[in-house]
Design a protein around this motif. Structure first.
Motif, short mmCIF file in Angstrom:
data_model
loop_
_atom_site.label_atom_id
_atom_site.label_comp_id
_atom_site.label_asym_id
_atom_site.label_seq_id
_atom_site.Cartn_x
_atom_site.Cartn_y
_atom_site.Cartn_z
N LEU A 205 0.86 -1.17 0.00
CA LEU A 205 0.00 0.00 0.00
C LEU A 205 0.90 1.23 0.00
O LEU A 205 1.75 1.38 0.88
CB LEU A 205 -0.92 0.01 1.22
CG LEU A 205 -2.06 -1.02 1.19
CD1 LEU A 205 -1.53 -2.42 1.52
CD2 LEU A 205 -3.16 -0.64 2.14
N ILE A 206 0.74 2.06 -0.97
CA ILE A 206 1.62 3.20 -1.16
C ILE A 206 0.78 4.46 -1.37
O ILE A 206 -0.31 4.40 -1.93
CB ILE A 206 2.56 2.97 -2.38
CG1 ILE A 206 3.66 4.03 -2.45
CG2 ILE A 206 1.79 2.85 -3.66
CD1 ILE A 206 4.70 3.74 -3.53
N GLY A 212 -5.36 6.24 4.58
CA GLY A 212 -5.94 4.99 5.05
C GLY A 212 -5.09 3.75 4.81
O GLY A 212 -5.61 2.63 4.86
N LYS A 213 -3.80 3.92 4.58
CA LYS A 213 -2.95 2.77 4.29
C LYS A 213 -2.93 1.78 5.45
O LYS A 213 -3.13 0.57 5.26
CB LYS A 213 -1.52 3.22 3.97
CG LYS A 213 -1.37 4.10 2.75
CD LYS A 213 0.09 4.30 2.36
CE LYS A 213 0.92 4.93 3.46
NZ LYS A 213 0.47 6.31 3.79
N THR A 214 -2.66 2.26 6.65
CA THR A 214 -2.54 1.37 7.80
C THR A 214 -3.86 0.69 8.11
O THR A 214 -3.90 -0.52 8.37
CB THR A 214 -2.05 2.16 9.02
OG1 THR A 214 -0.77 2.75 8.72
CG2 THR A 214 -1.92 1.26 10.24
N LEU A 306 -2.29 1.92 -4.84
CA LEU A 306 -1.99 3.35 -4.74
C LEU A 306 -3.18 4.06 -4.12
O LEU A 306 -4.25 4.16 -4.72
CB LEU A 306 -1.69 3.91 -6.13
CG LEU A 306 -1.42 5.41 -6.22
CD1 LEU A 306 -0.26 5.82 -5.31
CD2 LEU A 306 -1.17 5.83 -7.67
N MET A 307 -2.98 4.55 -2.91
CA MET A 307 -4.07 5.16 -2.14
C MET A 307 -4.25 6.61 -2.53
O MET A 307 -3.34 7.44 -2.40
CB MET A 307 -3.76 5.04 -0.65
CG MET A 307 -3.40 3.63 -0.20
SD MET A 307 -4.79 2.49 -0.30
CE MET A 307 -5.71 3.04 1.14
N ILE A 346 -6.69 3.09 -5.43
CA ILE A 346 -7.75 2.83 -4.45
C ILE A 346 -8.28 4.17 -3.96
O ILE A 346 -7.52 4.99 -3.43
CB ILE A 346 -7.20 2.01 -3.27
CG1 ILE A 346 -6.54 0.72 -3.76
CG2 ILE A 346 -8.30 1.72 -2.26
CD1 ILE A 346 -7.46 -0.25 -4.44
N GLU A 347 -9.57 4.39 -4.12
CA GLU A 347 -10.16 5.67 -3.73
C GLU A 347 -11.55 5.44 -3.16
O GLU A 347 -12.08 4.33 -3.17
CB GLU A 347 -10.22 6.61 -4.94
CG GLU A 347 -10.90 6.03 -6.14
CD GLU A 347 -10.69 6.87 -7.40
OE1 GLU A 347 -10.02 7.91 -7.30
OE2 GLU A 347 -11.18 6.46 -8.46
#
Length: 367
Positions: A205-206, A212-214, A306-307, A346-347
Motif C-alpha cells: 500500500l503506497i 488509510g494505508k494502515t 496506490l491510495m 484505491i479511492e
C-alpha cells in the motif's frame, strides 16, 4: 459342502488345470510351529553376534541424500534430519535440470539455511536419473557410507557407490514436490519459512499520509488470515528532522518485510515499501541515500495499491498540507508507471477502498 450336481473343484498346476475332490486341509497349529522351528534352526546354525556388524552410524560416517528439492519441504527435511541422526557428515546432492521452475541457487540457499552443517552440491542431469552420472559426480566429492532415500533408485545408486542403502519411510510426512508446485498453500503446513516466503505474494500500500494505508493493510490482513508489515517510520518519535531516522526506518522496512513473508499465508500486506521511503526522503530532504535509490529500482511487490488522497486529513491541522499530499500521490503514480510496476488506484470511502482492494488482491491470487 459340495453337492453331487456341483462340478469338482479346480486347481492350477503349472501348465494346466487339475480337478481334486476336496478342499486341502489348512496346516494345524502344531504343523505351523514345527515349520517355524525348522526355519529358525536353519537361520541360527553357525550364527555369531559378530554377524550383526558394527553399530550403524557414527560421527566418522558419511551419509548421502539426493533429490530435486523442487521445492524443499518437510518431507525433505525429515529425510535429511534422519541422515544426520546416522552420520556425522551429510552430503546433499541436488538434481538440476535446465527447465527447473526454481533455480538451483535458490534451492542451495534454502538447504544451507535450514542445515548449516550439511554440504550441498549440484548434479546436472537429464529427464531421467542417470545413476552412472550421479555416481561419478558424487565420488568426486565423497565416498559415502550410507545412501538415504525412500525411492527404489536409491538402492541401485548405493550399490554403485559401494554404500549401504538406508530406506527412509516418509509416510508420516505426506507431501511431495509435485503437490507443492501444483498448489503450495494446500500444503502450507509442510513449507519451511524460506520456502513459504518464496511463494508468498506481496501487496504494498503506497501513497501520501492520511490516505488509510494502515487501516486498510490491517483489515486486509484479517480478511486473508495473514500478517502485515507496518510502516516502521511510525515507530520513530523523531523523523522529519533527522535523515538518519528515515534511513534507519527504510532499511528496517525492507528487513521486516523479508522476515514477515516467512510467516505469511499466501500474501503479505506491506504498509509502504522502499520506493515510498525513497520518495519520502526526497520530499523531506530533496535527496535519498544511494542504497535506497538502488533498492527502490528493484521489484519488491507483486502488486501496489496506490491510495488516493481523497479522504479527509486525520492528523493535526497544522500538519495538513493538501498540495504536498497531491504532489506525493502524483510522484508515486509516476514512479510506478516508470518502473512498470502493476498497481491499482484505491479511492472512495473506507468500505469502497476495502472492496476495491479485495478485488485486486483476489485477482492477484487467482481467486
Amino acid at each position: 459342502m459340495t453337492l453331487a450336481t456341483d462340478p469338482p473343484p479346480l486347481a492350477w498346476y503349472g501348465g494346466s488345470f487339475a480337478y481334486y475332490d476336496e478342499e486341502p486341509e489348512p496346516p494345524t497349529d502344531a504343523e505351523r510351529d514345527a515349520a517355524a522351528e525348522q526355519a529358525r534352526a536353519r537361520r541360527t546354525a553357525g550364527f555369531t553376534p559378530e554377524q550383526f556388524g558394527d553399530e550403524p552410524g557414527g560421527a566418522e560416517r558419511a551419509g548421502l541424500v539426493l533429490g530435486r528439492f523442487l521445492p524443499v519441504h518437510d518431507g525433505h527435511r525429515y529425510l535429511i534430519e534422519f541422515a544426520r541422526a546416522w552420520a556425522g557428515r551429510v552430503f546433499v546432492f541436488v538434481r538440476v535440470q535446465q527447465d527447473d521452475p526454481i533455480p538451483w541457487e535458490v534451492r542451495r540457499d534454502w538447504l544451507r539455511e535450514l542445515f548449516p552443517d550439511v554440504s550441498v552440491h549440484a548434479v546436472e542431469d537429464g529427464p531421467r536419473i542417470d545413476e552412472g552420472r550421479w555416481a561419478e559426480r558424487i565420488l568426486a566429492e565423497v565416498h559415502p557410507d550410507y545412501v538415504f532415500s525412500g525411492e527404489g533408485w536409491g538402492y541401485v545408486l548405493a550399490r554403485r557407490l559401494g554404500a549401504r542403502y538406508v530406506c527412509v519411510d516418509r509416510e508420516h510426512v505426506p507431501v511431495t514436490g509435485t503437490q507443492v508446485r501444483a498448489d503450495p498453500w494446500a500444503y502450507e503446513r509442510y513449507l519451511p519459512p524460506p520456502v513459504r516466503a518464496w511463494y508468498t505474494r506481496r501487496v504494498c500500500l503506497i501513497g501520501a499520509e492520511s490516505t488509510g494505508k494502515t487501516t486498510l493493510a490491517r483489515r486486509l490482513a484479517e480478511h486473508y488470515g495473514t500478517t502485515w508489515a507496518p510502516e516502521r517510520l511510525r515507530s520513530y518519535s523523531v523523523c522529519a528532522d533527522d535523515p538518519a531516522d528515515v534511513a534507519d526506518a527504510a532499511f528496517g522496512q525492507r528487513a521486516a518485510e523479508d522476515l514477515l513473508a516467512r510467516r505469511a499465508s499466501r500474501v503479505l500486506l506491506c504498509d509502504t515499501d522502499v520506493l515510498s521511503m525513497r520518495l519520502w526522503c526526497e520530499r523531506l530532504f530533496g535527496a535519498a541515500p544511494q542504497w535506497l535509490v538502488d533498492a527502490a529500482e528493484r521489484p519488491a511487490a507483486d502488486l501496489h495499491l496506490l491510495m488516493a488522497p481523497d479522504l479527509p486529513f486525520a492528523g493535526a491541522d497544522e500538519l495538513n498540507r493538501p498540495g504536498e499530499r497531491r504532489e506525493f500521490h502524483a510522484a508515486c503514480e509516476r514512479e510506478l508507471k516508470r518502473l512498470g510496476r502493476p498497481f491499482v488506484t484505491i479511492e472512495g470511502s473506507f468500505d469502497e477502498r476495502f472492496e476495491r482492494a479485495v478485488a485486486a488482491v483476489d485477482e492477484l491470487l487467482g481467486r
